[in-house]
Structure formats: structure tokens, C-alpha cells
Design a protein around this motif. Structure first.
Motif, PDB file in Angstrom:
ATOM      1  N   PHE A 121       0.844  -1.212   0.000  1.00  0.00           N
ATOM      2  CA  PHE A 121       0.000   0.000   0.000  1.00  0.00           C
ATOM      3  C   PHE A 121       0.870   1.248   0.000  1.00  0.00           C
ATOM      4  O   PHE A 121       0.602   2.206  -0.742  1.00  0.00           O
ATOM      5  N   GLU A 122       1.925   1.260   0.818  1.00  0.00           N
ATOM      6  CA  GLU A 122       2.813   2.416   0.872  1.00  0.00           C
ATOM      7  C   GLU A 122       3.540   2.614  -0.449  1.00  0.00           C
ATOM      8  O   GLU A 122       3.742   3.751  -0.889  1.00  0.00           O
ATOM      9  N   GLY A 123       3.962   1.510  -1.071  1.00  0.00           N
ATOM     10  CA  GLY A 123       4.634   1.624  -2.364  1.00  0.00           C
ATOM     11  C   GLY A 123       3.715   2.200  -3.431  1.00  0.00           C
ATOM     12  O   GLY A 123       4.122   3.078  -4.212  1.00  0.00           O
ATOM     13  N   ILE A 124       2.470   1.754  -3.469  1.00  0.00           N
ATOM     14  CA  ILE A 124       1.487   2.261  -4.444  1.00  0.00           C
ATOM     15  C   ILE A 124       1.150   3.716  -4.141  1.00  0.00           C
ATOM     16  O   ILE A 124       1.035   4.548  -5.048  1.00  0.00           O
ATOM     17  N   ARG A 125       0.973   4.028  -2.852  1.00  0.00           N
ATOM     18  CA  ARG A 125       0.632   5.399  -2.466  1.00  0.00           C
ATOM     19  C   ARG A 125       1.762   6.362  -2.806  1.00  0.00           C
ATOM     20  O   ARG A 125       1.519   7.493  -3.245  1.00  0.00           O
ATOM     21  N   LEU A 215       9.634  -2.469   3.539  1.00  0.00           N
ATOM     22  CA  LEU A 215       9.177  -1.099   3.330  1.00  0.00           C
ATOM     23  C   LEU A 215      10.169  -0.315   2.473  1.00  0.00           C
ATOM     24  O   LEU A 215       9.770   0.443   1.583  1.00  0.00           O
ATOM     25  N   ALA A 216      11.455  -0.525   2.723  1.00  0.00           N
ATOM     26  CA  ALA A 216      12.482   0.158   1.931  1.00  0.00           C
ATOM     27  C   ALA A 216      12.388  -0.225   0.468  1.00  0.00           C
ATOM     28  O   ALA A 216      12.499   0.618  -0.420  1.00  0.00           O
ATOM     29  N   GLY A 217      12.166  -1.517   0.198  1.00  0.00           N
ATOM     30  CA  GLY A 217      12.036  -1.971  -1.183  1.00  0.00           C
ATOM     31  C   GLY A 217      10.829  -1.403  -1.882  1.00  0.00           C
ATOM     32  O   GLY A 217      10.827  -1.269  -3.111  1.00  0.00           O
ATOM     33  N   ALA A 218       9.807  -1.022  -1.108  1.00  0.00           N
ATOM     34  CA  ALA A 218       8.577  -0.501  -1.704  1.00  0.00           C
ATOM     35  C   ALA A 218       8.608   1.006  -1.902  1.00  0.00           C
ATOM     36  O   ALA A 218       8.064   1.524  -2.893  1.00  0.00           O
ATOM     37  N   VAL A 219       9.248   1.747  -0.988  1.00  0.00           N
ATOM     38  CA  VAL A 219       9.162   3.211  -1.036  1.00  0.00           C
ATOM     39  C   VAL A 219      10.417   3.882  -1.582  1.00  0.00           C
ATOM     40  O   VAL A 219      10.390   5.069  -1.910  1.00  0.00           O
ATOM     41  N   LEU A 220      11.520   3.149  -1.705  1.00  0.00           N
ATOM     42  CA  LEU A 220      12.773   3.743  -2.170  1.00  0.00           C
ATOM     43  C   LEU A 220      13.126   3.244  -3.568  1.00  0.00           C
ATOM     44  O   LEU A 220      14.257   2.849  -3.831  1.00  0.00           O
ATOM     45  N   LEU A 221      12.182   3.261  -4.471  1.00  0.00           N
ATOM     46  CA  LEU A 221      12.425   2.750  -5.824  1.00  0.00           C
ATOM     47  C   LEU A 221      13.467   3.568  -6.557  1.00  0.00           C
ATOM     48  O   LEU A 221      14.291   3.029  -7.296  1.00  0.00           O
TER      49      LEU A 221
END
Length: 226
Positions: A121-125, A215-221
Motif C-alpha cells: 500500500f505504501e509503495g502504491i501510495r 518497506l524500503a524496497g517498496a518506497v525507495l524505488l
């Protein structure tokens, strides 16, 4: 575990009842701990407040190298709550008459699903649906049809990894303690209690650090692509 005495089992022999009551006990103990730490906040912390502040600072320090200090603080409530819940649940099984809720796959799977849903969800947001899932296709476009299903399976396997790692370790610890108490119920098990307490802390730490990693893998693309 069937055949092992628990205080709640004396009220009802149903394993569902025993598991549910231990989950509720874990939640109550976590809330009481938070209440004790915040009931009389002081500029110079003492007692429970001091312990909890050190705990929170430790989590931020742990997450700083993984996801950056800003994001470590942002996701601190999730990671810290998971850490407290997992630790208390783990330790409950070490106390005679109680059972570890994390020795049940239902609880560990629930925790794993919470982490899985939240980091996606955080990555998509943060990046949008298209950009986030485009990351699953890899850096080489012609490999995208191969990389996308591999990435999907890899992410789904994280649920299994998180849940079964915690469940397997705590279940194994419970069985080890059960057998040890049956063979030598008095002085001999004391070193085992110290070992199992360390294991309870370690498993909580692993769950927290993996949450930060996912979380890092999702938000730090962007950083990952550099």
C-alpha cells in the motif's frame, strides 16, 4: 500444545479459546506497557519511560541504515508495535502456565499479512500503481514477461517466510521447553529459560528488521534504481 497445562485451559479445553485468550492477554500487556511508559512523562525519563524511549531510539537506529532516518521515524509506530507484540507473545510461552500465541500459525500469518499489505500500500501510495508495478518488470524490457511473475511469486513468498520463520522458531522453543520440563522440572531448565528469552528477543528483532527491509524496497524505488 495439547497435554500441556495452561491457566486458560483450565477454564476451557478448546485450543481456539486458549489461543484467543493468549492473544488478548498479549494485547492487554502491550497496552499496559504503553500506559505505564506514558502516564507521567518526564523530561529526564525514568523507569518504564526510560526503557521504552531506549527501545524506540534503538528501532530508529536500526531502521536508519535500511530506509533512512526520516522513513524510519515515519514507520516507527508500525515496527515498534509489531516488535512489542511479537516479544510479549514470544515470552508468554516461557512462563509456566501460559502459551505463546506466536507458536500458532494463525497469529504469525496475520502479522505477515499486515506487513505485506501495508508495504505494498505504501509503495502504491508513494509511486502510483503503474510506476510501482513497473518496478516488478526489472530493468530490461524484453525480460519483463519473465521478471514480472517471478517478482510476484517472490513478494508472496515473503508472507510464508515471515509467518513460518516466526511460527517454526517459537513452536520449536515451546516443544524444547516442554520436553526439558518433563525430564528435569527444577534447576536444570534455568539456563534454557535464558536461552529462550534471548531467542524471543532475536525473533522480534528479525521480524522488525524485515519489515523495514520490505518497506524500503517498496518506497525507495528511485534510490534502488541508481
Amino acid at each position: 500444545m495439547e497435554g500441556v497445562f495452561t491457566f486458560f485451559g483450565a477454564l476451557n479445553h478448546s485450543h481456539g479459546f486458549i489461543f484467543t485468550t493468549h492473544v488478548l492477554l498479549t494485547a492487554i500487556l502491550a497496552l499496559l506497557l504503553a500506559k505505564m511508559a506514558t502516564k507521567s512523562l518526564k523530561l529526564v525519563p525514568t523507569g518504564t519511560q526510560n526503557i521504552m524511549e531506549a527501545y524506540l531510539q534503538g528501532i530508529i537506529a536500526m531502521g536508519r541504515d535500511v530506509i533512512g532516518e526520516t522513513n524510519a521515524k515515519k514507520y516507527l509506530p508500525l515496527v515498534a508495535t509489531i516488535g512489542i507484540i511479537v516479544f510479549i507473545a514470544n515470552v508468554l510461552g516461557i512462563i509456566p502456565g501460559f502459551e505463546s500465541p506466536t507458536g500458532n500459525i494463525n497469529m504469525t500469518l496475520t502479522l505477515a499479512l499486515i506487513v505485506f499489505i501495508y508495504y505494498n500500500f505504501e509503495g502504491i501510495r508513494r509511486h502510483g500503481v503503474v510506476h510501482y508495478f513497473a518496478h516488478f518488470m526489472g530493468p530490461v524490457k524484453w525480460l519483463a514477461p519473465l521478471m514480472f511473475p517471478i517478482e510476484i511469486v517472490s513478494h508472496i513468498s515473503r508472507i510464508i517466510s515471515l509467518s513460518f520463520r516466526l511460527f517454526g522458531n517459537i513452536k520449536g522453543d515451546d516443544l524444547f521447553l516442554w520436553v526439558l520440563l518433563m525430564l528435569a522440572p527444577w534447576i536444570v531448565p534455568l539456563p534454557a529459560f535464558l536461552l529462550l528469552t534471548f531467542s524471543a528477543i532475536l525473533q522480534a528483532f528479525i521480524f522488525m528488521i524485515l519489515t523495514y527491509v520490505y518497506l524500503a524496497g517498496a518506497v525507495l524505488l528511485e534510490e534502488e534504481a541508481l
